[in-house]
Every structure is written in C-alpha cells, then in structure tokens.
Design an enzyme around this catalytic site. Structure first.
Site, PDB file in Angstrom:
ATOM      1  N   CYS A  35       0.630  -0.732  -0.253  1.00  0.00           N
ATOM      2  CA  CYS A  35      -0.165  -0.045  -0.346  1.00  0.00           C
ATOM      3  C   CYS A  35       0.962   1.639  -0.178  1.00  0.00           C
ATOM      4  CB  CYS A  35      -0.947  -0.090   1.583  1.00  0.00           C
ATOM      5  SG  CYS A  35      -2.721  -0.744   1.009  1.00  0.00           S
ATOM      6  N   ASN A 134       0.823 -15.115  -9.471  1.00  0.00           N
ATOM      7  CA  ASN A 134       0.303 -15.067  -9.101  1.00  0.00           C
ATOM      8  C   ASN A 134      -1.034 -14.494  -7.970  1.00  0.00           C
ATOM      9  OD1 ASN A 134       2.486 -17.210  -9.217  1.00  0.00           O
ATOM     10  ND2 ASN A 134       3.861 -17.025  -7.924  1.00  0.00           N
ATOM     11  N   HIS A 147      -0.361  -6.974  -7.780  1.00  0.00           N
ATOM     12  CA  HIS A 147       0.357  -7.212  -8.092  1.00  0.00           C
ATOM     13  C   HIS A 147       0.710  -8.822  -8.878  1.00  0.00           C
ATOM     14  CE1 HIS A 147       1.574 -10.302  -4.708  1.00  0.00           C
ATOM     15  NE2 HIS A 147       2.771  -9.902  -4.981  1.00  0.00           N
ATOM     16  N   GLN A 149       4.975 -10.230 -11.111  1.00  0.00           N
ATOM     17  CA  GLN A 149       6.328 -10.107 -10.561  1.00  0.00           C
ATOM     18  C   GLN A 149       6.727 -10.311 -11.549  1.00  0.00           C
ATOM     19  OE1 GLN A 149       8.004 -12.977  -6.970  1.00  0.00           O
ATOM     20  NE2 GLN A 149       5.527 -13.433  -6.845  1.00  0.00           N
TER      21      GLN A 149
HETATM   22 ZN   LIG Z   1      -1.951  -2.951   0.377  1.00  0.00          ZN
END
Ligand SMILES: [Zn+2]
Ligand SMILES: [Zn+2]
Ligand SMILES: [Zn+2]
Length: 327
Positions: A35, A134, A147, A149
């Site tokens: 965050c 993932n 997110h 990678q």
């Molecule tokens: Zn977060």
C-alpha cells in the site's frame, strides 16, 4: 542459504532461497507492504502516497544481482542465486483487481513490462526475463494487494527452454514458427477460441494441461512485449482485460491463476525466429468448488490429466467474456 543447484539426473537448475521462509505472510490490510506510505503511519515498501504502477526489488528475493558462474562441489554443480526479482504493484488500491482497473491501467502495465524487459536484458546476470503473476491464496499468494512479479533468470528456465527446442525443430521441419501456425489454426477452427481482437487471439490450447488454461498470443510473429507496436499494445490491454473479466465471471469469484509470459530470451543466441510472445494463464480450478491437484501422473510422470474437454472449457469461457466496450 541462497544458491542454485543443478540436479545431476535431470540437469535442471533449482533455486534455494531459505531466507524467504520469513517473508511477510498474509498481513492484515493496515500492515500491507504494497500500500502507499501515508503520513503518520509506518512507511511501506512504496514511499509515495499515491501511484499508478510501482516496480521495486523484492525484499525477499529468490535471485539477487551478482556473478552467475557455476562451480563444483566434487560431483555436484552449483551456482550463486544470481539474477533479478522485482515486484510490480498494479495499483495503490489494496482491494483492486487487475480486470477492474480498466484498460488505461493495463496499457500502462504493458509499457512497464516492456520497459523492465529492456532494462533487465542489459544485465550480465540475466538471460531470461520472466513476467508472471500468482493470483489468489490457492496458488500461494502471500500478499493480497494486486501485484505481479518479474524474475531475471541467469539461464533460460526449463519450461521456456523446452518450448524453444520444439520451436527450433518445427522451424527446421516446416520452415515456420510453431506458434504462428497454432494461432492461425486455432483462429480458423474457432472451437477453442475464447476471444479475439485485431492483433491477438485468446484460446484454450488443443492439449491444455489445466481445465481452464488459456493462451493469449499475437497473430503476428512478435518476439517480445518490447516489439509490439503502440496499436498492438492498446489491443493487448483491451483483450487482457476481457480475459481477466471472463475469469472473474466464470464462477462468480476472482479465479485464482498463474499468469506466465513467455518471450524471447535475452541471452546471446539466435532466438528471433523461434520466439513468439504469449501469455499462459493456468487457473487451478476444475469447477466452482473443485481444484485440480498435481498428483501422481503430473508430478511423478510429467503427464497431465485433464477432466474438462478444451472445447467445452472454451465454450464456457466464451459466454463469460463481457460484451465489447465494457470497462
Ligand atoms: Zn495493500
Ligand atoms: Zn511466430
Ligand atoms: Zn509458453
């Protein structure tokens, strides 16, 4: 312990990164390291108070920048776990999903991926740039914040190497790129197509390993994200969004999956004619409630068993694709 060891029987390299055992595991939302940093609270991994897409080095990396030279311990070959491990945060909103972020954000992400591909290609310890995501605890996610990678491997990893070897043989026998041939065949047969656009085709592979596996590839022989034109990048963002929306709609919950991007190795070598950019999505669900587990045949023999006919999976996914124009 941080090293790569080569298995003497299969000749595959495997990464050991025992420091990762202590990595942040499913923290509460107010302690999320992905965050934005807000005034008055402990800083997160990201120093800004707002952002669109953020990229940084993984704090618990599987691979770290360094020398790649293998050495021997008598009979055994090992090497430093050299390479890159980066985190790509898709949004500053903790609960966002990639599909809901909209086409503009996906377009920005495509540019970021292409930029990181180019940057990591410059590093002497990187031979293959692997972009992946993932999604969902079911595939081992340790942070819920949306997110993906990027790994920069010091060697071409086994799955990519196997594909390249087949593509090399196909080129020798037929004079064409196997992925170009597949895209053309799937497009004309249509039964496994999930969604198509001007430049890209999303389809369930003829011999899919997982029930709702989906591959996304350009018709044109494009070797990497870096080589997509502006129009093709727009088109990719839009079809990616439709695929992700279909996955979210299929069973009525965000379907956990692994997304893998295969593209041209950045190692020295003649890869251009056999590298065809594609995304592979492998969700592990076989129905709303049931998951596919890798078991005897897959783990012990490397032969996948699939309970869903690829043509049926494609039909179900097709009906889950939202109408064009939905954001
Ligand atoms: Zn977060
Ligand atoms: Zn091709
Ligand atoms: Zn592939």
């Amino acid at each position: 312990m941080s090293e790569r060891r080569r298995d003497p029987v299969s000749h595959e390299w495997r990464i050991f990164a025992t420091g990762r055992q202590d990595r942040t595991y499913l923290p509460p939302t107010d302690e999320c390291p992905l965050c934005p940093s807000v005034p008055g609270a402990a800083p997160t991994e990201i120093p800004w108070s707002a952002f669109s897409v953020a990229v940084f080095e993984n704090r618990f990396p599987a691979l770290t920048e360094g020398v790649t030279t293998p050495h021997r311990d008598g009979f055994f070959a090992l090497a430093p776990a050299a390479g890159a491990a980066e985190v790509v945060v898709y949004s500053d909103q903790h609960d966002a999903t990639l599909a809901a972020l909209g086409r503009d954000r996906l377009r920005l992400l495509v540019d970021v991926w292409a930029e990181r591909y180019a940057a990591l290609a410059e590093r002497p310890d990187v031979q293959y740039v692997f972009i992946f995501e993932n999604r969902g605890e079911a595939v081992g996610v340790t942070l819920h914040h949306p997110h993906g990678q990027i790994y920069g491997y010091p060697e071409i990893p086994p799955a990519a190497r196997r594909e390249l070897e087949v593509a090399r043989r196909h080129l020798g026998e037929h004079g064409t790129c196997v992925s170009c041939d597949v895209a053309a065949r799937e497009r004309s047969r249509g039964e496994r197509v999930v969604v198509q656009s001007d430049c890209f085709l999303a389809y369930v592979p003829f011999a899919a390993r997982f029930p709702y596996e989906l591959h996304l590839a350009p018709y044109r022989h494009v070797t990497s994200l870096l080589h997509l034109t502006d129009a093709e990048r727009d088109d990719l963002a839009s079809i990616l969004q439709r695929v992700l929306q279909a996955y979210d709609a299929l069973f009525g919950f965000p379907l956990p999956y692994v997304m893998a991007v295969h593209q041209e190795p950045v190692a020295d070598g003649d890869w251009r004619s056999i590298s065809h950019l594609h995304f592979e999505f492998t969700p592990i669900h076989r129905s709303e409630r049931r998951r596919k587990f890798l078991a005897g045949s897959e783990i012990g023999a490397g032969e996948f068993l699939n309970d869903v006919a690829p043509e049926d999976a494609a039909r179900r996914l097709r009906t889950a694709v939202p109408a064009m124009g939905a954001r």
